[in-house]
Design an enzyme around this catalytic site. Structure first.
Site, short mmCIF file in Angstrom:
data_model
loop_
_atom_site.label_atom_id
_atom_site.label_comp_id
_atom_site.label_asym_id
_atom_site.label_seq_id
_atom_site.Cartn_x
_atom_site.Cartn_y
_atom_site.Cartn_z
N CYS A 136 21.74 98.05 104.19
CA CYS A 136 22.56 98.78 103.21
C CYS A 136 21.71 99.17 101.98
N CYS A 171 33.31 106.76 107.14
CA CYS A 171 32.33 105.89 106.47
C CYS A 171 31.33 105.33 107.48
N CYS A 181 43.57 103.03 107.33
CA CYS A 181 42.39 103.78 107.79
C CYS A 181 42.72 104.61 109.04
N CYS A 229 24.65 102.59 96.07
CA CYS A 229 24.90 103.75 96.96
C CYS A 229 26.40 103.90 97.06
N ASP A 253 32.88 88.99 89.91
CA ASP A 253 31.58 89.04 90.55
C ASP A 253 30.63 88.01 89.93
N CYS A 292 27.30 106.68 107.05
CA CYS A 292 26.36 105.77 106.38
C CYS A 292 24.95 106.15 106.84
N CYS A 336 29.55 105.65 101.48
CA CYS A 336 30.72 105.26 102.30
C CYS A 336 32.02 105.32 101.50
C1 B12 Z 1 27.65 90.43 98.00
C2 B12 Z 1 28.30 91.67 97.48
C3 B12 Z 1 27.77 92.88 97.88
C4 B12 Z 1 26.72 93.01 98.97
C5 B12 Z 1 27.41 92.82 100.34
C6 B12 Z 1 28.66 93.69 100.48
C7 B12 Z 1 29.63 93.27 101.58
N1 B12 Z 1 30.31 94.24 102.15
O1 B12 Z 1 29.77 92.11 101.85
C8 B12 Z 1 26.14 94.43 98.70
C9 B12 Z 1 24.95 94.31 97.77
C10 B12 Z 1 25.75 95.23 99.92
C11 B12 Z 1 27.30 95.05 97.93
C12 B12 Z 1 27.47 96.41 97.82
C13 B12 Z 1 28.51 96.99 97.13
N2 B12 Z 1 29.38 96.38 96.32
CO1 B12 Z 1 29.53 94.46 96.18
N3 B12 Z 1 29.90 92.65 96.06
C14 B12 Z 1 29.42 91.58 96.62
C15 B12 Z 1 30.17 90.32 96.20
C16 B12 Z 1 29.37 89.61 95.11
C17 B12 Z 1 30.49 89.35 97.34
C18 B12 Z 1 31.03 90.04 98.61
C19 B12 Z 1 31.08 89.06 99.76
O2 B12 Z 1 31.49 87.93 99.60
N4 B12 Z 1 30.65 89.52 100.94
C20 B12 Z 1 30.70 88.71 102.13
C21 B12 Z 1 31.60 89.40 103.14
C22 B12 Z 1 31.72 88.57 104.39
O3 B12 Z 1 32.81 89.48 102.51
P1 B12 Z 1 33.67 90.82 102.36
O4 B12 Z 1 32.93 92.03 102.83
O5 B12 Z 1 34.24 90.86 100.98
O6 B12 Z 1 34.79 90.58 103.43
C23 B12 Z 1 35.75 89.56 103.26
C24 B12 Z 1 37.15 90.12 103.13
O7 B12 Z 1 37.14 91.46 102.75
C25 B12 Z 1 37.82 89.80 104.45
N5 B12 Z 1 37.96 90.87 105.42
C26 B12 Z 1 37.25 91.98 105.57
N6 B12 Z 1 37.75 92.69 106.60
C27 B12 Z 1 38.78 91.99 107.11
C28 B12 Z 1 39.61 92.25 108.20
C29 B12 Z 1 40.59 91.30 108.53
C30 B12 Z 1 41.46 91.57 109.71
C31 B12 Z 1 40.71 90.11 107.76
C32 B12 Z 1 41.74 89.10 108.08
C33 B12 Z 1 39.87 89.87 106.67
C34 B12 Z 1 38.92 90.83 106.37
O8 B12 Z 1 37.05 88.78 105.06
C35 B12 Z 1 35.72 88.76 104.56
C36 B12 Z 1 35.26 87.35 104.34
O9 B12 Z 1 36.15 86.73 103.48
C37 B12 Z 1 31.51 90.92 95.61
C38 B12 Z 1 32.13 90.14 94.45
C39 B12 Z 1 32.85 88.91 94.96
N7 B12 Z 1 32.54 87.78 94.36
O10 B12 Z 1 33.62 88.98 95.87
C40 B12 Z 1 31.07 92.34 95.18
C41 B12 Z 1 32.06 93.51 95.41
C42 B12 Z 1 32.61 93.36 96.80
N8 B12 Z 1 31.20 94.68 95.37
C43 B12 Z 1 31.75 95.68 94.82
C44 B12 Z 1 31.15 96.96 94.74
C45 B12 Z 1 31.75 97.96 93.74
C46 B12 Z 1 30.06 97.29 95.56
C47 B12 Z 1 29.47 98.69 95.83
C48 B12 Z 1 30.50 99.81 95.88
C49 B12 Z 1 28.38 98.97 94.74
C50 B12 Z 1 27.59 100.25 95.01
N9 B12 Z 1 28.15 101.43 94.76
O11 B12 Z 1 26.45 100.17 95.41
C51 B12 Z 1 28.75 98.47 97.19
C52 B12 Z 1 29.68 98.77 98.38
C53 B12 Z 1 29.02 98.58 99.71
C54 B12 Z 1 30.05 98.18 100.76
N10 B12 Z 1 30.38 99.08 101.66
O12 B12 Z 1 30.51 97.03 100.72
C55 B12 Z 1 33.17 95.38 94.36
C56 B12 Z 1 34.14 95.99 95.39
C57 B12 Z 1 35.40 96.62 94.82
C58 B12 Z 1 36.26 97.15 95.96
N11 B12 Z 1 37.00 98.18 95.70
O13 B12 Z 1 36.26 96.62 97.06
C59 B12 Z 1 33.16 93.83 94.31
C60 B12 Z 1 34.49 93.15 94.65
C61 B12 Z 1 32.71 93.41 92.89
C62 B12 Z 1 33.84 93.52 91.87
N12 B12 Z 1 34.24 92.43 91.25
O14 B12 Z 1 34.40 94.58 91.61
N13 B12 Z 1 28.10 94.13 97.39
S1 SF4 Z 2 36.36 106.56 105.32
FE1 SF4 Z 2 36.33 104.49 106.17
S2 SF4 Z 2 37.44 103.24 104.68
FE2 SF4 Z 2 37.97 105.39 104.24
S3 SF4 Z 2 39.84 105.77 105.44
FE3 SF4 Z 2 38.10 106.40 106.73
S4 SF4 Z 2 37.68 104.56 107.95
FE4 SF4 Z 2 38.94 103.87 106.22
S1 SF4 Z 3 26.66 101.62 100.41
FE1 SF4 Z 3 25.51 103.30 101.42
S2 SF4 Z 3 24.06 102.28 102.78
FE2 SF4 Z 3 25.58 100.73 102.16
S3 SF4 Z 3 27.11 100.78 103.79
FE3 SF4 Z 3 27.81 102.24 102.23
S4 SF4 Z 3 26.94 104.23 102.87
FE4 SF4 Z 3 25.86 102.65 104.01
#
Ligand code: B12
Ligand code: SF4
Ligand code: SF4
Length: 344
Positions: A230, A210, A204, A258, A149, A214, A261
């Site tokens: 979020c 989830c 899933c 939070c 991260d 939310c 989810c």
């Molecule tokens: C920005 C960020 C956030 C943002 C945006 C989250 C988001 N969903 O994008 C916010 C602040 C909301 C956030 C919240 C949280 N985060 Co955060 N966050 C990050 C960070 C720094 C970047 C994520 C990112 O690039 N997002 C941009 C979107 C577009 O990317 P993405 O959701 O990851 O999706 C990509 C892939 O998953 C893929 N993908 C997704 N679905 C599908 C489906 C198909 C078919 C395909 C092909 C690909 C694909 O494509 C996307 C683009 O590449 C990462 C660390 C890192 N450098 O990666 C941590 C990270 C994702 N976060 C983490 C955590 C722990 C959290 C929280 C649980 C913290 C909390 N309890 O509040 C929450 C969870 C909320 C949630 N439901 O995501 C962990 C997740 C661990 C895990 N098991 O997944 C990470 C990896 C940090 C770490 N090193 O551990 N986070």
């Molecule tokens: S709560 Fe969401 S992430 Fe977990 S199994 Fe159900 S659909 Fe998948």
């Molecule tokens: S972290 Fe909380 S507010 Fe964000 S997507 Fe998950 S349930 Fe919704």
């Protein structure tokens, strides 16, 4: 349903890949694996397309740094020039709730904020794994860059392509046995691992818990999160003076992050039940009185070695005041203070 057994020793791994996995398992990582960047380029481009669409929609909210790092996220060699492969690890954190479930009693924090700063803990552990392997095989001249991260790397995408779990509808990486309460660590390596993408199927199914539970409706579609809505982004990333006032964007009593989810996800239930009474302390205070009386200086001391340090004192105060307003008791801040002083 028969879930894949990711713990089984994987046949056919290159010697370097096998050595890394063995060292990671000995160090307490629950899962590990790598993938070669060149062999993943075709499937990874789909992930980059998703990132681009996400940015176009403005779903990154106030996190402009994600847009700025777009090209680095799309090409890991821009983060580490010699990168040929990415080795990913998962480290679990406590599944026990953090803070008070009863809003009358106090606030809630995300579970991952318990304990010292995970960025450093996971990176240090992962560095030890790599150092051990590099010292055992000096001819390889292994070099790496660890990212927890901390760099512009799409960690979830790489962990998914390395076969460590699937990406759930809540966008989290889910391990079939360990659920999603874990951190991801990634190391960019200057060596190939001879490993093509090995993604796990998505388990899933028809579940939508989830998405439906939310509280702020932050998922415009399954697997896509709108950070503008979020609670995690609003409390941790949004630096504005006030939080949104619309009731549908209420942050409830969450003051940092939070977990809803994840709490509702069936893949987390087993660990949540078994760790409900674990002895890991909360780390951060959650009762109203302590928090209301905390000074800015006290706050800085308390969060110094925690991942909460990125939430500045003003931001935390803003979150706390919103939580107090949102608490079901409807008791004003002064009344809360007064009541707790009287009960002493
Ligand atoms: C920005 C960020 C956030 C943002 C945006 C989250 C988001 N969903 O994008 C916010 C602040 C909301 C956030 C919240 C949280 N985060 Co955060 N966050 C990050 C960070 C720094 C970047 C994520 C990112 O690039 N997002 C941009 C979107 C577009 O990317 P993405 O959701 O990851 O999706 C990509 C892939 O998953 C893929 N993908 C997704 N679905 C599908 C489906 C198909 C078919 C395909 C092909 C690909 C694909 O494509 C996307 C683009 O590449 C990462 C660390 C890192 N450098 O990666 C941590 C990270 C994702 N976060 C983490 C955590 C722990 C959290 C929280 C649980 C913290 C909390 N309890 O509040 C929450 C969870 C909320 C949630 N439901 O995501 C962990 C997740 C661990 C895990 N098991 O997944 C990470 C990896 C940090 C770490 N090193 O551990 N986070
Ligand atoms: S709560 Fe969401 S992430 Fe977990 S199994 Fe159900 S659909 Fe998948
Ligand atoms: S972290 Fe909380 S507010 Fe964000 S997507 Fe998950 S349930 Fe919704």
């Amino acid at each position: 349903m028969a879930l894949p057994n990711t713990d089984a020793a994987k046949p056919g791994l290159s010697p370097l890949h096998a050595a890394l996995r063995e060292a990671a398992a000995r160090s307490g990582f629950i899962a590990s694996g790598g993938v070669d960047i060149s062999l993943a380029s075709a499937v990874f481009s789909e992930h980059v397309d998703r990132l681009d669409r996400w940015l176009e929609k403005g779903y990154h909210g106030t996190m402009e740094w994600i847009r700025r790092g777009r090209d680095r996220r799309a090409d890991p060699t821009q983060v580490f020039q010699d990168a040929q492969s990415i080795f990913c690890v998962l480290l679990p954190y406590s599944a026990k709730p953090h803070g008070r479930l009863d809003p009358n009693e106090g606030v809630r924090y995300a579970r991952y904020l318990k304990g010292s700063d995970y960025h450093e803990d996971v990176a240090a552990k992962l560095n030890r794994v790599l150092t051990e392997v590099a010292e055992a095989q000096p001819d390889l001249k292994l070099q790496w860059k660890t990212c927890v991260d901390t760099s512009a790397v799409l960690e979830r995408s790489w962990a998914y392509l390395a076969g460590l779990g699937w990406i759930g509808k809540n966008t989290l990486l889910i391990h079939p046995k360990w659920g999603s309460y874990h951190f991801i660590g990634a190391a960019l390596l200057n060596h190939a691992l001879d490993q093509a993408p090995n993604p796990m199927p998505n388990w899933c199914g028809s579940c939508e818990r989830c998405l439906k539970q939310c509280p702020t409706n932050a998922f415009p579609q399954a697997g896509i999160l709108d950070s503008n809505r979020c609670i995690s982004a609003l409390t941790l990333e949004n630096r504005s003076e006030t939080l949104p006032t619309q009731p549908e964007l209420s942050t409830g009593t969450w003051v940092a992050g939070c977990d809803i989810c994840q709490e509702v996800c069936p893949f987390n239930l087993k660990r949540s039940r078994s760790e409900m009474n674990d002895s890991i302390p909360d780390f951060h205070p959650s009762d109203w009185k302590t928090l209301m009386e905390e000074t800015e200086a006290d706050y800085r001391v308390r969060v110094k070695n925690s991942a909460l340090a990125r939430v500045k004192p003003q931001q935390f105060k803003r979150n706390l005041e919103a939580a107090a307003r949102n608490s079901q008791s409807q008791v004003s801040i002064e009344e809360k203070n007064h009541a707790s002083v009287k009960s002493e």
